[in-house]
Each structure stands twice: as structure tokens, then as C-alpha cells.
Design a protein around this motif. Structure first.
Motif, short mmCIF file in Angstrom:
data_model
loop_
_atom_site.label_atom_id
_atom_site.label_comp_id
_atom_site.label_asym_id
_atom_site.label_seq_id
_atom_site.Cartn_x
_atom_site.Cartn_y
_atom_site.Cartn_z
N GLU A 53 -54.61 52.08 -6.20
CA GLU A 53 -54.42 53.35 -5.50
C GLU A 53 -55.04 54.53 -6.25
OE1 GLU A 53 -53.77 53.04 -2.54
OE2 GLU A 53 -53.16 50.97 -2.78
N PRO A 54 -54.91 54.62 -7.60
CA PRO A 54 -55.66 55.68 -8.29
C PRO A 54 -57.16 55.61 -8.02
CG PRO A 54 -54.00 54.78 -9.75
CD PRO A 54 -54.00 53.91 -8.52
N ALA A 55 -57.72 54.39 -7.94
CA ALA A 55 -59.15 54.26 -7.67
C ALA A 55 -59.49 54.77 -6.27
CB ALA A 55 -59.58 52.81 -7.83
N ARG A 56 -58.65 54.44 -5.30
CA ARG A 56 -58.90 54.90 -3.93
C ARG A 56 -58.76 56.42 -3.84
NH1 ARG A 56 -55.69 52.20 0.44
NH2 ARG A 56 -57.55 52.47 1.68
N LEU A 57 -57.73 56.95 -4.51
CA LEU A 57 -57.55 58.40 -4.51
C LEU A 57 -58.75 59.11 -5.13
CD1 LEU A 57 -53.78 58.62 -5.50
CD2 LEU A 57 -54.77 59.48 -3.40
N GLY A 58 -59.20 58.58 -6.26
CA GLY A 58 -60.34 59.19 -6.93
C GLY A 58 -61.59 59.16 -6.07
N THR A 59 -61.80 58.06 -5.36
CA THR A 59 -62.98 57.95 -4.49
C THR A 59 -62.88 58.91 -3.31
OG1 THR A 59 -63.07 55.60 -5.09
CG2 THR A 59 -64.46 56.31 -3.28
N MET A 60 -61.67 59.07 -2.77
CA MET A 60 -61.49 60.02 -1.68
C MET A 60 -61.70 61.45 -2.15
SD MET A 60 -58.31 58.33 0.49
CE MET A 60 -58.55 59.33 1.96
N LEU A 61 -61.27 61.75 -3.36
CA LEU A 61 -61.50 63.08 -3.91
C LEU A 61 -62.99 63.36 -4.07
CD1 LEU A 61 -58.62 63.11 -6.50
CD2 LEU A 61 -59.04 64.94 -4.87
N ARG A 62 -63.73 62.37 -4.54
CA ARG A 62 -65.18 62.53 -4.67
C ARG A 62 -65.84 62.71 -3.31
NH1 ARG A 62 -67.92 61.34 -9.48
NH2 ARG A 62 -66.46 61.72 -11.20
N SER A 63 -65.16 62.26 -2.26
CA SER A 63 -65.69 62.41 -0.91
C SER A 63 -65.26 63.71 -0.26
CB SER A 63 -65.24 61.22 -0.04
OG SER A 63 -65.69 60.00 -0.58
N GLY A 64 -64.51 64.54 -1.00
CA GLY A 64 -64.14 65.86 -0.49
C GLY A 64 -62.77 65.95 0.14
N VAL A 65 -61.95 64.90 0.02
CA VAL A 65 -60.60 64.92 0.58
C VAL A 65 -59.63 65.36 -0.53
CG1 VAL A 65 -58.78 63.59 1.71
CG2 VAL A 65 -61.18 63.06 2.15
N PRO A 66 -58.84 66.42 -0.32
CA PRO A 66 -57.89 66.86 -1.36
C PRO A 66 -56.88 65.77 -1.70
CG PRO A 66 -58.16 68.54 0.31
CD PRO A 66 -58.85 67.32 0.84
N ALA A 67 -56.29 65.89 -2.89
CA ALA A 67 -55.44 64.83 -3.41
C ALA A 67 -54.25 64.52 -2.52
CB ALA A 67 -54.96 65.20 -4.82
N THR A 68 -53.50 65.54 -2.10
CA THR A 68 -52.31 65.27 -1.31
C THR A 68 -52.67 64.73 0.07
OG1 THR A 68 -52.25 67.62 -0.72
CG2 THR A 68 -50.82 66.89 -2.49
N ALA A 69 -53.77 65.22 0.66
CA ALA A 69 -54.21 64.69 1.95
C ALA A 69 -54.60 63.22 1.81
CB ALA A 69 -55.38 65.51 2.49
N ALA A 70 -55.29 62.88 0.72
CA ALA A 70 -55.66 61.48 0.48
C ALA A 70 -54.42 60.63 0.28
CB ALA A 70 -56.57 61.40 -0.75
N PHE A 71 -53.44 61.15 -0.45
CA PHE A 71 -52.21 60.42 -0.70
C PHE A 71 -51.47 60.13 0.60
CE2 PHE A 71 -48.54 59.15 -3.10
CZ PHE A 71 -49.01 58.91 -4.38
N VAL A 72 -51.42 61.12 1.47
CA VAL A 72 -50.76 60.93 2.76
C VAL A 72 -51.50 59.90 3.61
CG1 VAL A 72 -50.18 62.06 4.94
CG2 VAL A 72 -49.66 63.19 2.78
N SER A 73 -52.83 59.95 3.61
CA SER A 73 -53.61 58.97 4.38
C SER A 73 -53.32 57.55 3.92
CB SER A 73 -55.11 59.27 4.22
OG SER A 73 -55.43 60.56 4.69
N ILE A 74 -53.27 57.36 2.61
CA ILE A 74 -53.01 56.02 2.07
C ILE A 74 -51.58 55.59 2.38
CG2 ILE A 74 -52.80 54.70 -0.07
CD1 ILE A 74 -55.17 56.32 -1.14
N THR A 75 -50.63 56.55 2.33
CA THR A 75 -49.25 56.22 2.67
C THR A 75 -49.13 55.76 4.11
OG1 THR A 75 -48.45 57.85 1.07
CG2 THR A 75 -46.90 57.11 2.76
N TYR A 76 -49.80 56.47 5.02
CA TYR A 76 -49.77 56.07 6.42
C TYR A 76 -50.47 54.73 6.62
CZ TYR A 76 -47.56 60.01 8.74
OH TYR A 76 -46.64 60.91 9.20
N GLU A 77 -51.46 54.44 5.81
CA GLU A 77 -52.12 53.13 5.91
C GLU A 77 -51.13 52.02 5.58
OE1 GLU A 77 -56.46 51.63 4.62
OE2 GLU A 77 -55.15 52.14 2.95
N VAL A 78 -50.31 52.24 4.57
CA VAL A 78 -49.27 51.27 4.22
C VAL A 78 -48.28 51.12 5.37
CG1 VAL A 78 -47.36 50.78 2.65
CG2 VAL A 78 -49.52 51.66 1.75
#
Length: 305
Positions: free
Chosen positions: A62-87
Motif C-alpha cells: 500500500e505505501p508503494a501504491r500510495l507513492g505511485t498515485m502521489l507521483r501521478s498527481g493524486v493527493p495522499a488522502t484522496a489516494a488513501f480513500v481510493s484504495i480503501t474503497y477498492e478494498v
């Protein structure tokens, strides 16, 4: 089925899995007000797969996915929520499918596979005991480590509530069939490979065994369940494949783990650099706060589509 056709079909299954999951994270990210193109979404999953596969208890995934999403321009909390909803979209599918497989095939599996598994376990009981103790030990360590970091994620959690309230229901509902594609394609790889054998095991118990071997890796402490998965496979968890059992195991591991690790490593090195990849797969007690809190300074309120 001929080996050539089986390998071609396995590549199609792996490709379909990557495509379905890329579309799933695209939709969920769009639901919190940000966009990922397909290439970025593919990279998020590939890097996450590689980090999960080579780290104990999948801690680096999950840290790797978050970091990749951040590099793609998605803020940290928005990325975290996206991954949570994926679960949230994936786990009901996993639980329902596990129940259906168990209801339909567990009696046949127990009759055809359990006796051989029992004999194998008796011969390998020291390794079974070691894996069990290691699993309990790692979970106890994580439980003790959690309080030391929980206070550091309160501020990001408050920001997440903004995204959760604004997340529409359609991405979650639309992601459910894609989670089913993810599960079905991965479980089908082993039966396809076994179809090349002169006398493959019965399909029903093999499907149940394939599911169990794949998803037991979510709770096993070793990277990709190494050791326990091999022990179960060679012990006949998916049926007796005779003298070809070792070969099928190796090829199955390549399709279900190896391809993802290689792709994720190549993409991750290109995005983050080699040193960052090495640091990421050695997660420490502060790994989660560093990703969520340390990068939270770049976060913003949910933006427009």
C-alpha cells in the motif's frame, strides 16, 4: 489442451487481470475528484504488486501504491480513500466466492485432497509449526506497533472524511464486477496449466485449492507466502499432479507472482529510482506515517473533475 494454447491463455488471463484492476482504480480515483490515465493506473497496481510480493505480510504494497498515485498527481488522502474503497469492493467478492466454492466443492475436495494433505503435513510438521508460530508472532508485533503510530494519522483521517463524504456510489458498484474479473482470472491460471497434464486433477477441488493457495498469501507472514504455499501445493492442496507437480508450481508462480514483480520493479525503478525501491521493501514501524503524514503536506482539498 496443448502447452502452447495453455500458455497463451494464461497470458490473456494475466493481461485481463491487470486491465480490470487498472480500470477499477481509475474509476475509484475519479470518484474522489481526481483522474488517472490508464498508464498511471497500470503503474499503481504493478508497483504495488511487486512491493507486496517481496515484503513480509505485504507491508510495502500500500505505501508503494500510495507513492505511485502521489507521483501521478493524486493527493495522499484522496489516494488513501481510493484504495480503501477498492478494498471495500474487493473483499465482498472474495468472501462470497470463497463461500460458493466451499459450498460447491469442499466435500469433493475433502474426499480427494484432504487425505494426501494430511499425510504430507505429518511428514513436514516442523515447517507447519514454524510457519504458524511466525504468523502469530508477526501479528502480535504489528498489534504492539500500531498504537505508536495511530496518533500520527489522525489529521489525515480527518481529511479522508471529506473525500469519503463526496465519494459517489457508482465507482464502488461499478468496481465490483472488475473485482470478480480479478479473482476469476487469477484462480483460473492453475486449472489452465493443469489441463496440459495427461491426467489432471478434478476441476472442482482444483479450483478450491487454487483459490486457497492464492488468497492465503494475504495472511501469511513470508513474502508471497513463500514456504507455506509451496508446502501446500506440493502436499496436494490443488490435487495430485504427479511427476509434473514441481514444474506446474514453478510456472504457476511465474504467472501469478513473477510477471507482476518484474513489471512492477521495472516501472518502480523508472518512477522512483533504485534506492527508493530498496528502502520501500524494508518497511519499518514508521512506514505508514511517513507515507500518509510526511506526504500529507502536498495534499489539498478535493478538486474538480
Amino acid at each position: 489442451m496443448s502447452p502452447f494454447a495453455a500458455h497463451g491463455l494464461c497470458l490473456v488471463l494475466v493481461t485481463a487481470d491487470f486491465i480490470a484492476r487498472a480500470i477499477r482504480i481509475q474509476w475509484l480515483t475519479r470518484g474522489v475528484g481526481y483522474r488517472l490515465n490508464f498508464r498511471q493506473a497500470f503503474a499503481v497496481n504493478a508497483v504495488g504488486d511487486a512491493a507486496s510480493a517481496v515484503s513480509p505480510l505485504r507491508l510495502a504494497g500500500e505505501p508503494a501504491r500510495l507513492g505511485t498515485m502521489l507521483r501521478s498527481g493524486v493527493p495522499a488522502t484522496a489516494a488513501f480513500v481510493s484504495i480503501t474503497y477498492e478494498v471495500l469492493a474487493a473483499w465482498p467478492v472474495i468472501l462470497i466466492c470463497s463461500g460458493i466454492l466451499a459450498w460447491r466443492y469442499a466435500p469433493e475436495w475433502w474426499a480427494s485432497v484432504a487425505p494426501e494433505m494430511s499425510r504430507a503435513a505429518k511428514g513436514a510438521w516442523p515447517w507447519v509449526l514454524f510457519v504458524t508460530v511466525l504468523t502469530v508472532g508477526v501479528w502480535v508485533w504489528l498489534r504492539r506497533a500500531a498504537p505508536s503510530v495511530s496518533h500520527q494519522i489522525r489529521r489525515p483521517l480527518r481529511r479522508m472524511l471529506v473525500h469519503w463524504r463526496r465519494m459517489p456510489w457508482w465507482p464502488l458498484l461499478a468496481s465490483t464486477p472488475l473485482s470478480l474479473v480479478n479473482l476469476a482470472t487469477r484462480v483460473a491460471i492453475l486449472p489452465v496449466l493443469a489441463s496440459t497434464l495427461p491426467h489432471p486433477p478434478p476441476l472442482g477441488p482444483m479450483l478450491l485449492g487454487s483459490f486457497a493457495l492464492l488468497y492465503s498469501q494475504l495472511i501469511l507472514p513470508t513474502p508471497s507466502g513463500v514456504g507455506a504455499v509451496e508446502l501446500g501445493f506440493m502436499g496436494g492442496a490443488a490435487g495430485n499432479m504427479g511427476d509434473d507437480q514441481g514444474r506446474i508450481l514453478l510456472i504457476w508462480r511465474i504467472y501469478t507472482t513473477g510477471i507482476g514483480v518484474v513489471l512492477g520493479l521495472l516501472i518502480g525503478v523508472r518512477i522512483f529510482g533504485w534506492q527508493a525501491i530498496k528502502d520501500l521493501v524494508r518497511p519499518s514501524r514508521s512506514a505508514v506515517p511517513e507515507v500518509v503524514v510526511g506526504l500529507d503536506s502536498k495534499d489539498t482539498e478535493p478538486g474538480p473533475e
